[in-house]
Structure formats: structure tokens, C-alpha cells
Write a protein that holds these residues in place. Structure first.
Motif, PDB file in Angstrom:
ATOM      1  N   PHE B 170       0.837  -1.196   0.000  1.00  0.00           N
ATOM      2  CA  PHE B 170       0.000   0.000   0.000  1.00  0.00           C
ATOM      3  C   PHE B 170       0.874   1.248   0.000  1.00  0.00           C
ATOM      4  CE2 PHE B 170      -3.475   2.602   0.315  1.00  0.00           C
ATOM      5  CZ  PHE B 170      -3.529   3.349   1.473  1.00  0.00           C
ATOM      6  N   THR B 171       1.850   1.243   0.887  1.00  0.00           N
ATOM      7  CA  THR B 171       2.756   2.395   0.952  1.00  0.00           C
ATOM      8  C   THR B 171       3.491   2.574  -0.369  1.00  0.00           C
ATOM      9  OG1 THR B 171       3.097   1.890   3.274  1.00  0.00           O
ATOM     10  CG2 THR B 171       4.626   3.450   2.273  1.00  0.00           C
ATOM     11  N   ALA B 172       3.911   1.455  -0.936  1.00  0.00           N
ATOM     12  CA  ALA B 172       4.634   1.527  -2.219  1.00  0.00           C
ATOM     13  C   ALA B 172       3.744   2.125  -3.296  1.00  0.00           C
ATOM     14  CB  ALA B 172       5.085   0.118  -2.614  1.00  0.00           C
ATOM     15  N   LEU B 173       2.456   1.738  -3.281  1.00  0.00           N
ATOM     16  CA  LEU B 173       1.522   2.260  -4.283  1.00  0.00           C
ATOM     17  C   LEU B 173       1.336   3.756  -4.104  1.00  0.00           C
ATOM     18  CD1 LEU B 173      -0.349   1.325  -6.587  1.00  0.00           C
ATOM     19  CD2 LEU B 173      -2.181   1.176  -4.923  1.00  0.00           C
ATOM     20  N   VAL B 174       1.172   4.173  -2.882  1.00  0.00           N
ATOM     21  CA  VAL B 174       0.983   5.613  -2.607  1.00  0.00           C
ATOM     22  C   VAL B 174       2.225   6.389  -3.040  1.00  0.00           C
ATOM     23  CG1 VAL B 174       0.811   7.300  -0.735  1.00  0.00           C
ATOM     24  CG2 VAL B 174      -0.680   5.297  -0.757  1.00  0.00           C
ATOM     25  N   GLU B 175       3.387   5.871  -2.705  1.00  0.00           N
ATOM     26  CA  GLU B 175       4.644   6.559  -3.082  1.00  0.00           C
ATOM     27  C   GLU B 175       4.761   6.682  -4.594  1.00  0.00           C
ATOM     28  OE1 GLU B 175       7.552   5.264   0.622  1.00  0.00           O
ATOM     29  OE2 GLU B 175       7.941   4.509  -1.401  1.00  0.00           O
ATOM     30  N   ALA B 176       4.368   5.600  -5.268  1.00  0.00           N
ATOM     31  CA  ALA B 176       4.490   5.611  -6.730  1.00  0.00           C
ATOM     32  C   ALA B 176       3.606   6.666  -7.355  1.00  0.00           C
ATOM     33  CB  ALA B 176       4.130   4.229  -7.267  1.00  0.00           C
ATOM     34  N   LEU B 177       2.476   6.935  -6.715  1.00  0.00           N
ATOM     35  CA  LEU B 177       1.500   7.821  -7.366  1.00  0.00           C
ATOM     36  C   LEU B 177       1.502   9.231  -6.769  1.00  0.00           C
ATOM     37  CD1 LEU B 177      -1.432   5.247  -7.640  1.00  0.00           C
ATOM     38  CD2 LEU B 177       0.067   6.055  -9.453  1.00  0.00           C
ATOM     39  N   THR B 178       2.317   9.454  -5.785  1.00  0.00           N
ATOM     40  CA  THR B 178       2.389  10.797  -5.187  1.00  0.00           C
ATOM     41  C   THR B 178       2.974  11.767  -6.205  1.00  0.00           C
ATOM     42  OG1 THR B 178       2.742   9.819  -3.026  1.00  0.00           O
ATOM     43  CG2 THR B 178       3.332  12.130  -3.263  1.00  0.00           C
ATOM     44  N   GLU B 179       2.421  12.933  -6.275  1.00  0.00           N
ATOM     45  CA  GLU B 179       2.863  14.011  -7.181  1.00  0.00           C
ATOM     46  C   GLU B 179       2.717  13.626  -8.654  1.00  0.00           C
ATOM     47  OE1 GLU B 179       6.191  15.621  -4.037  1.00  0.00           O
ATOM     48  OE2 GLU B 179       6.683  15.522  -6.149  1.00  0.00           O
ATOM     49  N   GLU B 180       1.877  12.683  -8.900  1.00  0.00           N
ATOM     50  CA  GLU B 180       1.596  12.349 -10.295  1.00  0.00           C
ATOM     51  C   GLU B 180       0.287  13.002 -10.687  1.00  0.00           C
ATOM     52  OE1 GLU B 180       3.170  10.374 -12.580  1.00  0.00           O
ATOM     53  OE2 GLU B 180       4.889  10.072 -11.262  1.00  0.00           O
ATOM     54  N   LYS B 181       0.187  13.382 -11.968  1.00  0.00           N
ATOM     55  CA  LYS B 181      -1.094  13.926 -12.455  1.00  0.00           C
ATOM     56  C   LYS B 181      -1.954  12.735 -12.846  1.00  0.00           C
ATOM     57  CE  LYS B 181       0.470  18.349 -14.204  1.00  0.00           C
ATOM     58  NZ  LYS B 181       0.991  19.042 -15.347  1.00  0.00           N
ATOM     59  N   ILE B 182      -3.063  12.603 -12.188  1.00  0.00           N
ATOM     60  CA  ILE B 182      -3.879  11.389 -12.380  1.00  0.00           C
ATOM     61  C   ILE B 182      -5.240  11.781 -12.941  1.00  0.00           C
ATOM     62  CG2 ILE B 182      -4.889   9.402 -11.200  1.00  0.00           C
ATOM     63  CD1 ILE B 182      -2.826   9.863  -9.002  1.00  0.00           C
ATOM     64  N   SER B 183      -5.729  11.002 -13.870  1.00  0.00           N
ATOM     65  CA  SER B 183      -7.068  11.273 -14.421  1.00  0.00           C
ATOM     66  C   SER B 183      -8.120  10.983 -13.369  1.00  0.00           C
ATOM     67  CB  SER B 183      -7.312  10.394 -15.656  1.00  0.00           C
ATOM     68  OG  SER B 183      -7.437   9.047 -15.239  1.00  0.00           O
ATOM     69  N   ARG B 184      -9.289  11.579 -13.555  1.00  0.00           N
ATOM     70  CA  ARG B 184     -10.366  11.442 -12.574  1.00  0.00           C
ATOM     71  C   ARG B 184     -10.788   9.984 -12.430  1.00  0.00           C
ATOM     72  NH1 ARG B 184     -15.981  12.325 -12.295  1.00  0.00           N
ATOM     73  NH2 ARG B 184     -16.049  12.509 -14.534  1.00  0.00           N
ATOM     74  N   GLU B 185     -10.897   9.304 -13.572  1.00  0.00           N
ATOM     75  CA  GLU B 185     -11.363   7.900 -13.507  1.00  0.00           C
ATOM     76  C   GLU B 185     -10.349   7.046 -12.762  1.00  0.00           C
ATOM     77  OE1 GLU B 185     -13.209   9.906 -16.916  1.00  0.00           O
ATOM     78  OE2 GLU B 185     -11.127   9.643 -16.318  1.00  0.00           O
ATOM     79  N   TYR B 186      -9.089   7.297 -13.031  1.00  0.00           N
ATOM     80  CA  TYR B 186      -8.030   6.504 -12.402  1.00  0.00           C
ATOM     81  C   TYR B 186      -7.996   6.801 -10.908  1.00  0.00           C
ATOM     82  CZ  TYR B 186      -3.684   3.784 -12.465  1.00  0.00           C
ATOM     83  OH  TYR B 186      -2.735   2.820 -12.273  1.00  0.00           O
ATOM     84  N   ALA B 187      -8.246   8.079 -10.578  1.00  0.00           N
ATOM     85  CA  ALA B 187      -8.238   8.469  -9.158  1.00  0.00           C
ATOM     86  C   ALA B 187      -9.351   7.754  -8.422  1.00  0.00           C
ATOM     87  CB  ALA B 187      -8.393   9.975  -9.028  1.00  0.00           C
ATOM     88  N   GLU B 188     -10.511   7.594  -9.069  1.00  0.00           N
ATOM     89  CA  GLU B 188     -11.629   6.871  -8.441  1.00  0.00           C
ATOM     90  C   GLU B 188     -11.235   5.414  -8.191  1.00  0.00           C
ATOM     91  OE1 GLU B 188     -15.385   9.363 -10.330  1.00  0.00           O
ATOM     92  OE2 GLU B 188     -15.022   7.282 -10.947  1.00  0.00           O
TER      93      GLU B 188
END
Lengths: 240, 708
Positions: B170-188
Motif C-alpha cells: 500500500f505504501t509503495a503504491l501511494v509513493e508511486a503515485l504521489t505528485e503524479e497527475k492522475i485522471s479522474r477515472e483513475y483516481a476513483e
């Protein structure tokens, strides 16, 4: 037989001349009335099974040694035993007389129970059968404990020792065997023997309203055995 | 020769004191030994032969400490060792007397028979014994629980491996996606995955402790462990599944290539762990229902457990008592009738069956009376549970052919009826054909009915028994022939299913109404089936009369005797129903029993007599009065219906000894109302007055002796 009753009468009168009798009577009256009124009230069961169970299990084991500790011990201590043994009465008559005297004293001690039965009759409609059998059982178990106490009284001149030994033997026939028979270990046959030896269990039937020959035989044979042992101990004084 | 002086005779040396002591001492020892031995021997002989020389007197008003002849006979003939264990805690006032009676009765069984041992365990004070007892019960299921334990151990081991290898994904996933521009659908989707991860995180590492804690219990809750582990496995599988979304959508998510690679690596790690939570035995295994039921029963408040080497039965206190018809308004403690001996004896009988009797509910249409679907009116769960508790094998069989569904590839089939084993007694309970009231289903119903009748005929010839119920039948009113009816007529009982019993009831001086439901307050006492339920309430709803051939030796079990009774033939019409003198009778027979050789049959002209609709109907009045009491069946509105059905089955199975004879009233003698002042006065008189009198007596004697 006359000598036996004479000894019994004398024993009974002498008991009321000492303080122990009144202490025993007062303790019994107070103890039983506390227990009785704990369950006496509107809507409660009109019976004395619980009270008799309390008397048989918790009061008698302490009252009876107090009554019997001086039966023969005092005579030995006062050296009046020689007078008794040289008088024209047999040892068996002496023992029997003292036993009956003590039993008569206990009968007087039990009079508060009549008061409680009268209350139940006045305010309820109790079953008379269990009351009758319960009191019969009470006399039988008292007789059994008295016989043990009489025997222990012949063993020593020190009354307190007589008290303690009587209490120990009574507790063996009650708490000790009850505890053994309810343990997880032990074969079923062993537990059955312990169950049978328990004076409390033998007494319980009377409280329920049952009279069983095996119960009567248990107490009668126990009384006979310990009175015989007491007689033998008394006789042994002649040649020791 | 001088005479010799005779020598004086030599006297034996006097005994020394120690010799005398030794002699007397040995005498005493011998006498004491003989006395003790004789006492022990006498007690032993009387105890061992108490069956032959039993002398006891029961001085209670209701002889509640005497066993019935039936029980004594059963105990005499017992060939298996039985253990009776009562488990209890301090009983509440309402059932104190009942519980004491239960203990006393159990003790009587133990006293009467050497084969019966009785034990009482007070749950709170005898914790060790209680735990040992439960452990002993648990060990009886050792073989059945082996696969369960193996599945649990396997699952715990796999979950631990999964958690260890998953690391902190979980932590690894959060780190990977921190400060990334993410689409709305992907964010959901990330939000949904995060939720699953959080759930998974909070669950990590708890399984082994949970299992160990449960296994420390003498009777572990295996169903609970299995359920919890299944949920834990499902959580981990969901995490893996949700991660797949991230992988699939990462290309369109708007995240950088580097982040995508990290996400892919995380998801691949999750995928590698999936086999650890797939195809586990825990998904298929279940704890033995018998064990779980036993665990619940033993841990309930007042169970009485009966055990032989093969069988365990638990009887609850509430099964051994029922509310008396005589109740005092507003009483805190209800009047109860005690059935302890009857229930315990019946249970003992059922435990000694070589082959459990089989009871088969035969239905010709509609839903399975023992199945989960189907209406309350058609179900027979309550009586089935009672019979199964008495070790009967209860099944159901549909005589109706199954049409199948060709479109779904389900072929038609005719399920064969259950077949009793050799030596097994079977009772066939034929339910009425309800489908005949629906013309569209009449044809199918007729086929089913024919099949049921044919089967019944053959089973009766084999010596089985039957309980046949009939309902009003529009087909019969049109002259249709019911093949089952033809069979029972041979036994001297003819159901008139073209008639419905009705009664005209006066509402007021001018108006009357009709009714088809009748309360039963009186049962025919000529039969053991109904004698035992004398005084119990029952109900009859929409019944048809039976005509009995007196010469065939048929016994009426239940009759309606009410004023203005008549039987209606035109029951399908919507015309107003009025009293018909031509069909009026003073009495209609609703149930009857017949015997032909070894075959027994009971016929009822009532279709729902013992269905759950009737037997689980509680009496609201009684519930209100004793609110808070939780006894099952305690306040049944019509207990007579269930008792009648069950007793009928016992009779049909040649097991009359299971029929509980009339309950003994507990004869509760209670203290009347006493004013508080009076009670207080009595208390003080006893607590203070009596000891004071004694002390005054003592003081008086002391003074007198001192002066004298």
C-alpha cells in the motif's frame, strides 16, 4: 435400661447447668432464623428443605462437637470416671446413656424449627411429608455425629482435642468425600463409594421427602459402629 | 517304705501388665476390625442388592421422587452405560423449582440403575469440571474435525505467507503515485483500491492469534473460525482483483511512465500471491453441524446432557416444563407442570434404538414441507425438529414427477422414495393434495396422488405405518376418486373430503355467523396418544369429517362436539352459508386410529393440523404476562396440535413408551401475602427474641445455681 435413662437424664440436666448449652442454643436459634427469613416472604416456596440442608451441612458439624466434647472427657479429667466405672452399670449403658442425653439436648436445640414450621403453616400450605422426613433425617444425622463425638470423647481427657478430632472425622464424612467424589479424576466405582460415604448425600434424600432404607441403614450402622468403638475405648481403661 | 510327700502343684506365673495389655489390646483390635468389617459389609450388601430389597417411601404430595413403572422398566433393561450431566448456573426464580426437580429426577435415575451415572456441574463454581466436560465432548468429534483443523492450519499458514510476501504494498503504491497527475477515472479506482488495501492492512497478522485463542476454548467455535478465515481470504483476493484495474487502466491514467512501471511491478507482485489464497480447503470445509449444535446446546443456560458411548443428546430445561392452564393473574412466578421424567425417559429410549425409525413426509405437489422455501402453512419444521431430537430419521419425498426444463437441459425425473433399511420401522406421513383445488394443476396432482397411493399400498403390505391427512377436495365434491382415500377405507375409515365442517354461532339475538375453526379443549382419553395431552389446548381449522366403521375396531382420537354443527358440501360457492339440518350432527370425528395386523394407521380430516402455521403460533397473552422469559415453546398457543402429531408418530412406530404421560403438576406451595409490618415483627422475634430467651434462661439457671 433404667440405669441408661438415669444417666441420660443426669447428662441432660448437667448440660443445662453449663454455659455451653446456652451458647449452642443461641447460636442455633440465630443461625437458623437468619437462614429461614432469607427465603421466607410472600410468593416464596413454603418449605424448609433449604433450612434443613443448612443445619445439616453447616451447623451440626460445629455444634455437635461442642456438645460431645465434655461427655466422657470431663469425667476423665475430673477423675470421676473411676466412680462411674465402679458403679453397677456396664460401659455400654454409660455410653448409651450419655449418647441419649446428648441427643435429647439436641432435640431441645431443634425447637426453633417448630417455630418456623408453625410460621409456614400459618402463612402458607407446606407439604408435611418433606417436613417430617427432613426432621427425621436431621435426627439421624445428628445421632451419627453424636456417636462420632461420643467416641472421640473417650479418647482423651482434653476437651478441645475431643472437639477437634470430632470435627475432623465429621468433615471427613462430609466435605472431604464430597470433594473427592466431585473431582474429575478417579474411577466411577471409587466415586460411587465416596458418594455413598457422604453423610450430606445420605441426608439430602430426607430433605426431599423420601425415606430410603439405605439411608436409614447408613446412619443406624454408623451410630452403632461408633458407639461400639466408644464402649470398647471405655472398657480399655480398665486394663490400660 | 516311706510315703512321698506330694509336691505342691506349681502355679502358672502371673501375667505381667504388658502381657495383659497385649492380650486385651489384640482382643480390642480384633473386635474393632470385625465391627468395622461387618458394618461395611452390611452397607455393601444392602447397596448392591437394593434393587431386590428396595424399600423407600415418597412422602411428597405428588410422589415426585418416585419413578414410574415405565422408567423403572427401562432402567432395568438398559444394556448401555448412560451418563447424565446437568450443567447449570444460579437459576432464576421463575425456574428454580423446575431446575431442582430436574436435578432430583436425574439423581433418581442414577440411584435406580448402576448403568446410569449422574453428575452436576455448576458452571461458575466448577470451572475445571465444566471445561473438562466440554473438552471431552469436543474430543468425540476428533475424526470429523480433522479436515477442519487441517484446512484452518493451511489457511493460517498461507495467509501469513501472503502477508509476509506482500510487504508494504500500500505504501509503495501511494509513493508511486504521489505528485503524479492522475485522471479522474483513475483516481476513483485508486480510491476503491485504497479502501481494500486499508481493510487488508487492518486485518494483517490477526488470524493466528484468533485461531489460537479459539483453540484454547474446550469447545472451539469452528464455524466462526472458518467464516472469519474465509472472509480474510476473500479480502486478499479482492485486493489482488482490484489491483488488476490499476494495471489495466494505467496506460490511460495520465501518470508518468516511471509511475506506470512501479504500479505494474506492484500489481505483478500481488498476482504472484494470488495462488496462496486460491483453491484453499477452507472454501469447501464446514464444521460438523452436530458438533456446532452440541456446542450451542451445552453452552445454553440449563442443559441436561445424556451420553452413551455412541450417542449424545441434550435436553433443555424448557423442554421439560410447560405452563399450567391454571395461572394466577399478575403472579411473578408462573405455575408450571414438570415433564422431566417423561422427557428424560423418552430421550433414553431414543438413544437405545438399534435403528432409528424413519418418518417420510410425502407430498404430491407444492413445496417441500421440510425445505427452506415454501409457505409457513405448508412447513412442518417444528414437529420435525422434535422428532429429530428423539433420534428419528425424518425425510421428505415428492410423489410428483419433475417436468424438468428442456430449454435449460434439465431432464424430467421421478425421484424414487426413500427405502427403509432392513429392520427399520418407517412411518409415511401423507400430506393432502392441495393442488387438486387448482384445476390447472389437477392433472399433475392426480398423477402424483396415484404414485403416492401405489407406494403407500406397497409399504403398508411391508409392515410400515401411515399417518394420512386429508383436506377438503373440490375434485371429491365433483365425484373424483382419490386413490389414497380408497386405501384408508379398507381400514374402516372413510374421509368425507367433499364436506367441510361448519358451526353456526349466535352473535346476538338476531345475528348469527358461521365458523370453520374450532378450539380443542377435550381429547379422547381412550387412546394413549390423546390421554397424554389431556388438558392441552389445540385447534382445528377447516376440517372434513371421517366416517368410522365401528366393527373394524377403529378408535376415534379427536371429535368435534359442538351445538349447531353441520357439514357443508357446496364449499366452493360464494353463497352465504346457512345451517343445514340435513347434514347436521352432534359429533363429527376428525381423527381416528386403526390397526390391521402389525400395521397401524392414523387418518386426519384436517390438512394443516401440525404445520408451522399452527404449532409455532404463540399466545400473546401469555407472552405479555411473563415478558422476559425466553423459553422456547413456552407460550405456544396450541401445544396440543404438536403433541398430538408427535405422539401419533410414536404410536405408529410402536414406541408408546415415548409418549409423555400427563405432566405432573409441580405442586408449588407458596407463602401467602404478608404485611411488611408483620414480616418485620416476625424477623425481629426470631433474630433477637429467640436468642434473648435462651440467654435469659441461661442467666436464670446461673442465678439459681449461685444462690443454691
Amino acid at each position: 435400661m433404667n440405669q441408661t435413662f438415669t444417666i441420660a437424664r443426669r447428662e441432660l440436666i448437667s448440660m443445662f447447668c453449663g454455659p455451653i448449652a446456652y451458647v449452642v442454643l443461641a447460636v442455633f436459634a440465630l443461625g437458623t432464623s437468619l437462614v429461614f427469613f432469607y427465603t421466607f416472604g410472600p410468593g416464596q416456596e413454603a418449605e424448609i428443605r433449604g433450612l434443613l440442608g443448612f443445619v445439616g451441612r453447616f451447623l451440626l458439624p460445629f455444634i455437635v462437637p461442642a456438645v460431645t466434647m465434655r461427655l466422657v472427657s470431663e469425667e476423665i479429667q475430673n477423675n470421676s470416671i473411676e466412680l462411674l466405672m465402679t458403679s453397677p452399670v456396664t460401659d455400654a449403658q454409660v455410653i448409651m446413656g450419655k449418647f441419649l442425653g446428648a441427643l435429647a439436648f439436641l432435640a431441645v436445640t431443634f425447637t426453633p424449627l417448630l417455630f418456623f414450621v408453625a410460621l409456614l403453616e400459618a402463612f402458607g400450605d407446606p407439604e408435611r411429608g418433606p417436613i417430617f422426613t427432613g426432621i427425621l433425617g436431621l435426627f439421624l444425622i445428628s445421632g451419627f455425629y453424636l456417636a462420632i463425638g461420643t467416641f472421640c470423647s473417650t479418647l482423651t481427657q482434653v476437651q478441645i482435642v475431643s472437639f477437634i478430632v470430632t470435627l475432623a472425622i465429621i468433615l471427613t464424612f462430609t466435605m472431604f468425600v464430597d470433594s473427592i467424589s466431585s473431582q474429575a479424576w478417579g474411577t466411577p466405582e471409587f466415586k460411587k463409594v465416596m458418594f455413598y460415604l457422604s453423610a450430606n448425600r445420605q441426608f439430602d434424600d430426607f430433605g426431599m421427602g423420601r425415606i430410603d432404607l439405605t439411608n436409614i441403614l447408613y446412619f443406624a450402622s454408623g451410630i452403632g459402629l461408633f458407639l461400639f468403638l466408644a464402649t470398647v475405648m471405655l472398657q480399655s481403661r480398665r486394663w490400660r | 517304705m516311706t510315703e512321698e510327700t506330694p509336691k505342691p502343684e506349681s502355679k502358672p506365673a502371673a501375667d505381667t501388665q504388658s502381657t495383659r495389655r497385649l492380650k486385651y489390646g489384640v482382643n480390642v483390635i480384633i473386635a474393632v476390625t470385625v465391627a468395622v468389617t461387618l458394618t461395611a459389609l452390611l452397607n455393601y450388601m444392602v447397596y448392591e442388592n437394593r434393587d431386590d430389597i428396595r424399600v423407600s417411601w415418597d412422602l411428597t404430595a405428588t410422589r415426585r421422587y418416585s419413578l414410574s413403572e415405565q422408567t423403572e422398566q427401562l432402567l432395568d433393561n438398559l444394556d448401555k452405560k448412560v451418563r447424565i450431566v446437568t450443567v447449570f448456573e444460579d437459576p432464576i426464580d421463575q425456574i428454580k423449582e423446575s431446575w431442582q426437580n430436574t436435578i432430583d429426577v436425574a439423581d433418581l435415575y442414577g440411584r435406580f440403575s448402576d448403568k446410569v451415572t449422574v453428575e452436576h456441574i455448576e458452571r461458575v463454581r466448577q470451572v475445571t469440571q465444566y471445561d473438562l466436560f466440554r473438552a471431552e465432548l469436543h474430543d468425540r468429534f476428533e475424526d470429523e474435525l480433522k479436515p477442519v483443523n487441517a484446512a484452518i492450519d493451511q489457511t493460517v499458514a498461507n495467509l501469513e505467507k501472503y502477508d509476509e510476501q506482500s510487504g508494504d504494498l500500500f505504501t509503495a503504491l501511494v509513493e508511486a503515485l504521489t505528485e503524479e497527475k492522475i485522471s479522474r477515472e483513475y483516481a476513483e479506482q485508486i480510491g476503491a483500491v485504497t479502501l481494500e488495501f486499508r481493510r487488508y492492512d487492518s486485518n494483517k497478522g490477526s488470524q493466528r492469534k484468533m485461531v489460537e485463542t479459539q483453540r484454547e476454548e474446550p469447545m472451539p467455535f469452528y464455524s466462526g473460525m472458518i467464516r472469519d478465515l474465509q472472509q480474510d481470504v476473500a479480502i486478499r483476493r479482492r485486493v489482488a482483483m482490484m489491483s488488476q484495474y490499476l494495471k489495466a487502466e494505467s496506460a490511460d491514467s495520465g501518470i508518468s511512465v516511471k509511475a506506470q512501471e512501479k504500479v505494474l511491478r506492484i500489481v505483478e507482485s500481488m498476482e504472484k500471491l494470488v495462488p496462496l489464497v486460491s483453491d484453499l480447503a477452507i472454501a469447501e470445509v464446514s464444521s460438523p453441524e452436530e458438533y456446532e449444535q452440541l456446542r450451542r446446546d451445552v453452552e445454553s443456560r440449563y442443559p441436561v446432557v445424556l451420553l452413551t458411548d455412541e450417542v449424545i443428546r441434550v435436553v433443555q430445561l424448557e423442554e421439560m416444563i410447560r405452563l399450567s392452564e391454571q395461572q394466577e393473574e399478575g403472579a411473578e412466578v408462573p405455575n408450571l407442570e414438570f415433564l422431566g421424567e417423561e422427557i428424560l425417559t423418552g430421550t433414553l429410549v431414543s438413544m437405545t434404538f438399534d435403528k432409528s425409525p424413519m418418518v417420510v413426509f410425502v407430498f404430491s405437489g407444492g413445496s417441500d414441507p421440510l425445505g427452506p422455501s415454501g409457505s409457513w402453512e405448508m412447513r412442518y419444521f417444528q414437529v420435525t425438529e422434535r422428532l429429530r431430537n428423539m433420534n428419528f430419521d425424518v425425510q421428505s419425498w415428492s410423489a410428483a414427477p419433475q417436468m424438468g426444463n428442456p430449454q435449460m437441459g434439465i431432464p424430467p425425473r421421478n425421484d424414487p422414495p426413500p427405502v427403509p433399511e432392513t429392520g427399520q420401522k418407517a412411518i409415511w406421513v401423507l400430506l393432502p393434495d392441495f393442488s387438486s383445488s387448482d384445476p390447472n394443476r389437477a392433472q399433475m396432482g392426480n398423477i402424483a396422488r396415484e404414485r403416492a397411493a401405489k407406494h403407500l399400498e406397497s409399504r403398508l403390505k411391508s409392515g410400515d405405518s401411515a399417518l394420512v391427512m386429508f383436506s377438503i377436495s373440490p375434485q371429491a365434491s365433483r365425484g373424483g376418486i382419490d386413490p389414497v382415500r380408497e386405501i384408508v377405507t379398507d381400514y374402516g375409515i372413510t374421509p368425507q373430503t367433499d364436506r367441510l365442517i361448519m358451526q353456526e354461532v349466535q352473535i346476538n339475538e338476531e345475528q348469527t355467523t358461521v365458523r370453520t375453526n374450532f378450539p380443542i379443549n377435550q381429547w379422547n382419553i381412550d387412546s394413549p396418544i390423546t390421554k397424554a395431552i389431556r388438558g392441552l389446548r389445540g385447534i382445528l381449522a377447516e376440517s372434513s369429517p371421517l366416517v368410522i366403521d365401528d366393527e373394524a375396531g377403529v378408535t376415534p382420537l379427536l371429535s368435534l362436539k359442538e351445538p349447531r354443527l353441520w357439514s357443508l358440501t357446496d364449499f366452493t360457492s360464494s353463497d352465504e352459508k346457512t345451517y343445514d339440518k340435513e347434514t347436521a350432527e352432534e359429533e363429527f370425528v376428525i381423527a381416528a386410529a386403526a390397526e390391521k395386523g402389525d400395521v397401524r394407521m392414523i387418518v386426519m380430516g384436517n390438512p394443516v393440523f401440525a404445520s408451522d402455521r399452527i404449532t409455532t403460533n404463540a399466545s400473546r397473552g401469555l407472552e405479555r404476562q411473563y415478558n422476559g422469559l425466553t423459553f422456547r415453546g413456552y407460550a405456544a398457543a396450541y401445544p396440543g396440535n404438536s403433541e398430538f402429531f408427535v405422539n401419533s408418530v410414536y404410536w405408529l412406530a410402536d414406541l408408546e413408551q415415548l409418549i409423555a404421560s400427563s405432566a405432573r403438576a409441580q405442586d408449588s406451595r407458596r407463602i401467602d401475602s404478608i404485611e411488611d409490618g408483620t414480616l418485620s415483627g416476625l424477623r425481629w422475634a426470631a433474630w433477637v427474641g429467640m436468642p434473648a430467651v435462651v440467654l435469659v434462661m441461661g442467666m436464670t439457671v446461673w442465678f439459681i445455681r449461685r444462690r443454691g
